[in-house]
Write a protein that holds these residues in place. Structure first.
Motif, PDB file in Angstrom:
ATOM      1  N   ARG A   1       1.185  13.082   4.761  1.00 30.75           N
ATOM      2  CA  ARG A   1       2.135  12.076   4.451  1.00 30.75           C
ATOM      3  C   ARG A   1       2.187  11.942   2.984  1.00 30.75           C
ATOM      4  O   ARG A   1       3.510  11.791   2.644  1.00 30.75           O
ATOM      5  CB  ARG A   1       1.832  10.881   4.941  1.00 30.75           C
ATOM      6  N   LEU A   2       1.400  11.705   2.169  1.00 29.79           N
ATOM      7  CA  LEU A   2       1.207  11.809   0.943  1.00 29.79           C
ATOM      8  C   LEU A   2       1.930  12.939   0.117  1.00 29.79           C
ATOM      9  O   LEU A   2       2.853  12.660  -0.760  1.00 29.79           O
ATOM     10  CB  LEU A   2       0.098  11.481   0.248  1.00 29.79           C
ATOM     11  N   GLU A   3       1.579  14.024   0.380  1.00 27.91           N
ATOM     12  CA  GLU A   3       2.057  15.250  -0.122  1.00 27.91           C
ATOM     13  C   GLU A   3       3.808  15.266   0.316  1.00 27.91           C
ATOM     14  O   GLU A   3       4.433  15.823  -0.804  1.00 27.91           O
ATOM     15  CB  GLU A   3       1.519  16.489   0.417  1.00 27.91           C
TER      16      GLU A   3
ATOM     17  N   ASP B   1       2.788   9.435  11.920  1.00 24.51           N
ATOM     18  CA  ASP B   1       1.852  10.225  12.826  1.00 24.51           C
ATOM     19  C   ASP B   1       1.421   9.385  13.740  1.00 24.51           C
ATOM     20  O   ASP B   1       1.239   8.240  13.640  1.00 24.51           O
ATOM     21  CB  ASP B   1       1.032  10.723  11.653  1.00 24.51           C
ATOM     22  N   TYR B   2       0.622   9.931  14.740  1.00 24.62           N
ATOM     23  CA  TYR B   2      -0.239   9.411  15.719  1.00 24.62           C
ATOM     24  C   TYR B   2      -1.317  10.134  16.212  1.00 24.62           C
ATOM     25  O   TYR B   2      -1.242  11.436  16.691  1.00 24.62           O
ATOM     26  CB  TYR B   2       0.698   9.086  17.001  1.00 24.62           C
TER      27      TYR B   2
ATOM     28  N   PRO C   1       0.801  -1.237   0.156  1.00 27.73           N
ATOM     29  CA  PRO C   1      -0.060   0.063   0.040  1.00 27.73           C
ATOM     30  C   PRO C   1       0.713   1.017  -0.110  1.00 27.73           C
ATOM     31  O   PRO C   1       2.253   1.339   0.441  1.00 27.73           O
ATOM     32  CB  PRO C   1      -0.693  -0.176   1.264  1.00 27.73           C
ATOM     33  N   ASP C   2       0.293   2.356  -0.279  1.00 32.33           N
ATOM     34  CA  ASP C   2       0.880   3.655  -0.303  1.00 32.33           C
ATOM     35  C   ASP C   2       0.754   4.388   1.054  1.00 32.33           C
ATOM     36  O   ASP C   2       1.883   5.010   1.428  1.00 32.33           O
ATOM     37  CB  ASP C   2       0.146   4.641  -0.973  1.00 32.33           C
ATOM     38  N   LEU C   3      -0.013   3.917   2.119  1.00 35.13           N
ATOM     39  CA  LEU C   3       0.031   4.390   3.362  1.00 35.13           C
ATOM     40  C   LEU C   3      -0.521   3.247   4.196  1.00 35.13           C
ATOM     41  O   LEU C   3      -1.661   2.656   3.878  1.00 35.13           O
ATOM     42  CB  LEU C   3      -0.715   5.607   3.451  1.00 35.13           C
ATOM     43  N   VAL C   4      -0.446   3.245   5.592  1.00 39.38           N
ATOM     44  CA  VAL C   4      -0.877   2.242   6.448  1.00 39.38           C
ATOM     45  C   VAL C   4      -1.376   3.011   7.460  1.00 39.38           C
ATOM     46  O   VAL C   4      -0.921   3.747   8.448  1.00 39.38           O
ATOM     47  CB  VAL C   4       0.007   1.270   6.911  1.00 39.38           C
TER      48      VAL C   4
ATOM     49  N   PRO D   1       4.487   5.197   4.544  1.00 36.14           N
ATOM     50  CA  PRO D   1       4.164   5.912   5.398  1.00 36.14           C
ATOM     51  C   PRO D   1       3.105   5.132   6.436  1.00 36.14           C
ATOM     52  O   PRO D   1       2.240   4.294   6.046  1.00 36.14           O
ATOM     53  CB  PRO D   1       3.212   7.071   4.636  1.00 36.14           C
ATOM     54  N   PHE D   2       3.229   5.388   7.951  1.00 33.89           N
ATOM     55  CA  PHE D   2       2.416   4.600   8.741  1.00 33.89           C
ATOM     56  C   PHE D   2       1.891   5.519   9.888  1.00 33.89           C
ATOM     57  O   PHE D   2       2.819   6.275  10.519  1.00 33.89           O
ATOM     58  CB  PHE D   2       3.425   3.745   9.518  1.00 33.89           C
TER      59      PHE D   2
END
Length: 283
Positions: free
Chosen positions: A122-124, A104-105, A50-53, A81-82
């Motif tokens: 995150r994607l940016e 991030d949280y 995936p691109d992000l989790v 990115p997680f």
């Protein structure tokens, strides 16, 4: 704001919460996949890249920390990115998450807008890094397996006969990976890494690693090293430059690193290999 190609993995053991996230993300155009526990989440991450989790922390059998730690140790998923989305706001928990490499949280309850903003950031950031890497290489022409001699070697250091040694590509003939191998061929002597290749061909490093490994049985980094080793053999056999100069010409900042890799691939240090093969070539 979002590309339909962005794939988000949601790891959450509570079905109601998980379905809520999935519904909201799908409504914003994301391609979503999900897992109801940590083990399934890791499997999905390795299979789908995936691109992000997005992951909860408190789950049965395997908690979110273990999921993150496992993904960060695998080259296929190490830089995805997680984001943690959890009910705990304890400072120690936040600190532990960041030390493990979380991006991030967020604490529950969080609104969909808060989650979307975190994802967008995150994607940016990832897109910005890819843009700057692309700018770094955009003015360098791409070659197609033509010259085995790095441009860093001065013309006077190579004879006409040596410069015209016919080259043969070390790369397999796989049309789907031609752009990948073309880029490695053109830039292997510039100290490129997996991330540079990924940016050049428009994929995430994790996805590219998975794709190349499945089709060739080798990683992108392995192909970069193989190309450098092919260049090293040519240079060692056909000129008398120092090992340090040859290492730099092949993209190595540290001659010791070059020597170690060469010995791993050939069973001999560069200087010993050169003596052996220059003697053979002179017979």
């Amino acid at each position: 704001m979002y590309e339909s190609s962005n794939k988000i993995l949601v790891i959450e053991d509570d079905k109601i919460t998980r379905d809520l996230y999935l519904k909201g993300l799908k409504a914003k155009g994301f391609d979503t996949i999900s897992a109801n526990n940590g083990f399934a989440g890791i499997q999905q991450a390795l299979e789908c890249i995936p691109d992000l989790v997005i992951c909860d922390i408190t789950m049965p059998d395997m908690d979110g920390y273990s999921v993150l730690n496992t993904l960060r140790q695998d080259p296929l998923t190490a830089i995805i990115p997680f984001i943690f989305l959890t009910g705990s706001s304890n400072k120690a928990d936040v600190r532990k998450a960041m030390e493990l490499g979380a991006d991030d949280y967020l604490t529950k309850p969080s609104t969909l807008d808060e989650l979307l903003r975190a994802i967008a950031i995150r994607l940016e950031k990832q897109a910005t890094l890819q843009y700057w890497w692309a700018k770094k290489f955009e003015k360098v022409p791409k070659s197609v397996f033509v010259d085995n001699t790095p441009s860093a070697i001065a013309p006077e250091e190579t004879s006409d006969e040596e410069a015209t040694i016919p080259s043969k590509s070390i790369f397999p003939s796989i049309p789907q990976l031609k752009e990948v191998f073309d880029f490695i061929e053109a830039h292997y002597h510039q100290g490129i890494t997996l991330c540079d290749v990924a940016v050049a061909v428009g994929y995430s490093p994790a996805y590219l690693t998975n794709r190349v490994s499945r089709q060739t049985g080798e990683t992108v980094n392995c192909w970069i090293v193989k190309r450098r080793m092919a260049g090293a053999r040519l240079l060692l056999q056909n000129n008398n430059q120092t090992i340090e100069k040859i290492a730099k010409a092949l993209g190595y900042q540290d001659v010791s690193h070059f020597s170690r890799q060469f010995r791993q691939h050939h069973g001999l240090p560069p200087q010993a290999w050169r003596k052996q093969h220059q003697l053979v070539s002179q017979k």
